[in-house]
Every structure is written in C-alpha cells, then in structure tokens.
Design a protein around this motif. Structure first.
Motif, PDB file in Angstrom:
ATOM      1  N   LYS A   3      15.008  21.614  28.236  1.00  0.00           N
ATOM      2  CA  LYS A   3      14.345  21.925  29.491  1.00  0.00           C
ATOM      3  C   LYS A   3      12.849  22.155  29.264  1.00  0.00           C
ATOM      4  N   LEU A   6      11.181  18.812  28.960  1.00  0.00           N
ATOM      5  CA  LEU A   6      11.039  18.200  30.269  1.00  0.00           C
ATOM      6  C   LEU A   6       9.882  18.827  31.041  1.00  0.00           C
ATOM      7  N   MET A  91       9.298  11.823  29.392  1.00  0.00           N
ATOM      8  CA  MET A  91       9.918  12.503  30.522  1.00  0.00           C
ATOM      9  C   MET A  91      11.292  11.888  30.821  1.00  0.00           C
ATOM     10  N   LEU A  95      14.774  13.800  30.725  1.00  0.00           N
ATOM     11  CA  LEU A  95      15.632  13.857  31.915  1.00  0.00           C
ATOM     12  C   LEU A  95      17.068  13.470  31.592  1.00  0.00           C
ATOM     13  N   GLN A  98      19.268  16.331  30.379  1.00  0.00           N
ATOM     14  CA  GLN A  98      19.405  17.500  31.249  1.00  0.00           C
ATOM     15  C   GLN A  98      20.784  17.527  31.888  1.00  0.00           C
ATOM     16  N   TYR A 103      18.937  17.595  36.898  1.00  0.00           N
ATOM     17  CA  TYR A 103      18.380  16.251  37.017  1.00  0.00           C
ATOM     18  C   TYR A 103      18.356  15.800  38.479  1.00  0.00           C
ATOM     19  N   LEU A 106      15.836  17.850  40.655  1.00  0.00           N
ATOM     20  CA  LEU A 106      14.441  17.455  40.425  1.00  0.00           C
ATOM     21  C   LEU A 106      14.136  16.148  41.148  1.00  0.00           C
ATOM     22  N   LEU A 107      15.032  15.181  41.021  1.00  0.00           N
ATOM     23  CA  LEU A 107      14.800  13.896  41.685  1.00  0.00           C
ATOM     24  C   LEU A 107      14.825  14.042  43.202  1.00  0.00           C
ATOM     25  N   ARG A 114      18.293   8.427  42.014  1.00  0.00           N
ATOM     26  CA  ARG A 114      18.885   8.770  40.716  1.00  0.00           C
ATOM     27  C   ARG A 114      19.093   7.546  39.827  1.00  0.00           C
ATOM     28  N   SER A 117      15.802   5.769  38.530  1.00  0.00           N
ATOM     29  CA  SER A 117      14.986   6.512  37.579  1.00  0.00           C
ATOM     30  C   SER A 117      15.660   6.624  36.219  1.00  0.00           C
ATOM     31  N   ARG A 118      16.978   6.516  36.153  1.00  0.00           N
ATOM     32  CA  ARG A 118      17.684   6.602  34.875  1.00  0.00           C
ATOM     33  C   ARG A 118      17.348   5.426  33.966  1.00  0.00           C
TER      34      ARG A 118
END
Length: 149
Positions: A3, A6, A91, A95, A98, A103, A106-107, A114, A117-118
């Motif tokens: 964490k 991140l 980052m 992520l 996490q 996760y 935050l998104l 989701r 961004s993965r």
C-alpha cells in the motif's frame, strides 16, 4: 508495504501530470497551428495514418506513448513522458497486488474501468484517463500514509 508503494507511486504520478498536460497542450497547439497533415504526423510519430486521423478527431485519445513519439518528432522535451511512463508502470504493478476492495474503490473514485486499467501499460494511458486519475486523487486524504498498526 504494498500500500505504501502504491501511495508513493500515486503521489509521483500526480506530481508529473501537470507537466504532461502542458506538453500535451503544446503539441496539440503546434499540430493545429502548423497544419501538420496525417502523413507527416504518422511518419514523424511512427504511427499509422488511421490512428492519426482518429486522434485528430478525438484528441483526448492520444496516449502517453504517442505523445512522446510526436514530441520527439517535433523536437519537444520528452523527459516528462518517460518519467510518467515509468511511474505509471510502477503504479500498475502496485495496484495489481492490492486487495481487490482497495483496488476497486480507488478506480471508482477516479472514474476508471477496472478491466482496462489492469492490462494497461505505462504508455497506453489516454489523456482522458490520466485527467480522471488526476481529478480522482485531488483529495489529499486518499494519498496519505495509513496509520501503522
């Protein structure tokens, strides 16, 4: 520990984004006012003509990597793009480790998707998503270190 990595990465990205946004605007300004054609941009930025046409219609879709390539072709500084790509990669890695609850929250705060961004690499972030990330992390409470237990 993850964490903290991140949070550090988010802070670094947030600090780099205003400079990146300025470079982005400078490139768009130069493209518009010097009447660069599709062929010139495609060859200079090592991009396909189809991508350049789409980006001219929807400039918010330019990615960090494409902006870096165009900046290089226009002899503009690219250091901010290189640093931003590296931090976005860090980052993204942070992520992925996490807990899914953190996760997703935050998104959600940033208004990002989701799944997209993965799999996104540091140079594949669009201007729109970076701006959402910037706005979503505007709340300093989100970027504070958690208390030690």
């Amino acid at each position: 520990m993850e964490k903290l990595l991140l949070l550090h990465s988010l802070r670094e990205v947030r600090q780099l984004l205003p400079s990146y946004f300025n470079l982005y605007q400078a490139i768009l300004h130069r493209i518009r006012h010097q009447n660069f054609g599709v062929v010139e941009l495609a060859e200079g930025g090592d991009l396909s003509r189809c991508v350049v046409r789409l980006r001219q219609r929807k400039p918010e879709l330019w990615t960090v990597g494409e902006i870096r390539q165009i900046a290089e072709a226009l002899n503009l500084p690219v250091a901010v793009c290189i640093k931003l790509e590296a931090e976005l990669n860090r980052m993204g890695e942070a992520l992925l480790v996490q807990p899914s609850r953190m996760y997703v929250s935050l998104l959600r705060v940033c208004g990002l998707h989701r799944l997209r961004s993965r799999v996104r690499l540091g140079d594949r972030w669009s201007y729109t998503d970076l701006y959402r990330l910037y706005q979503g992390t505007a709340d300093e409470r989100l970027l504070r270190q958690p208390p030690e237990n």
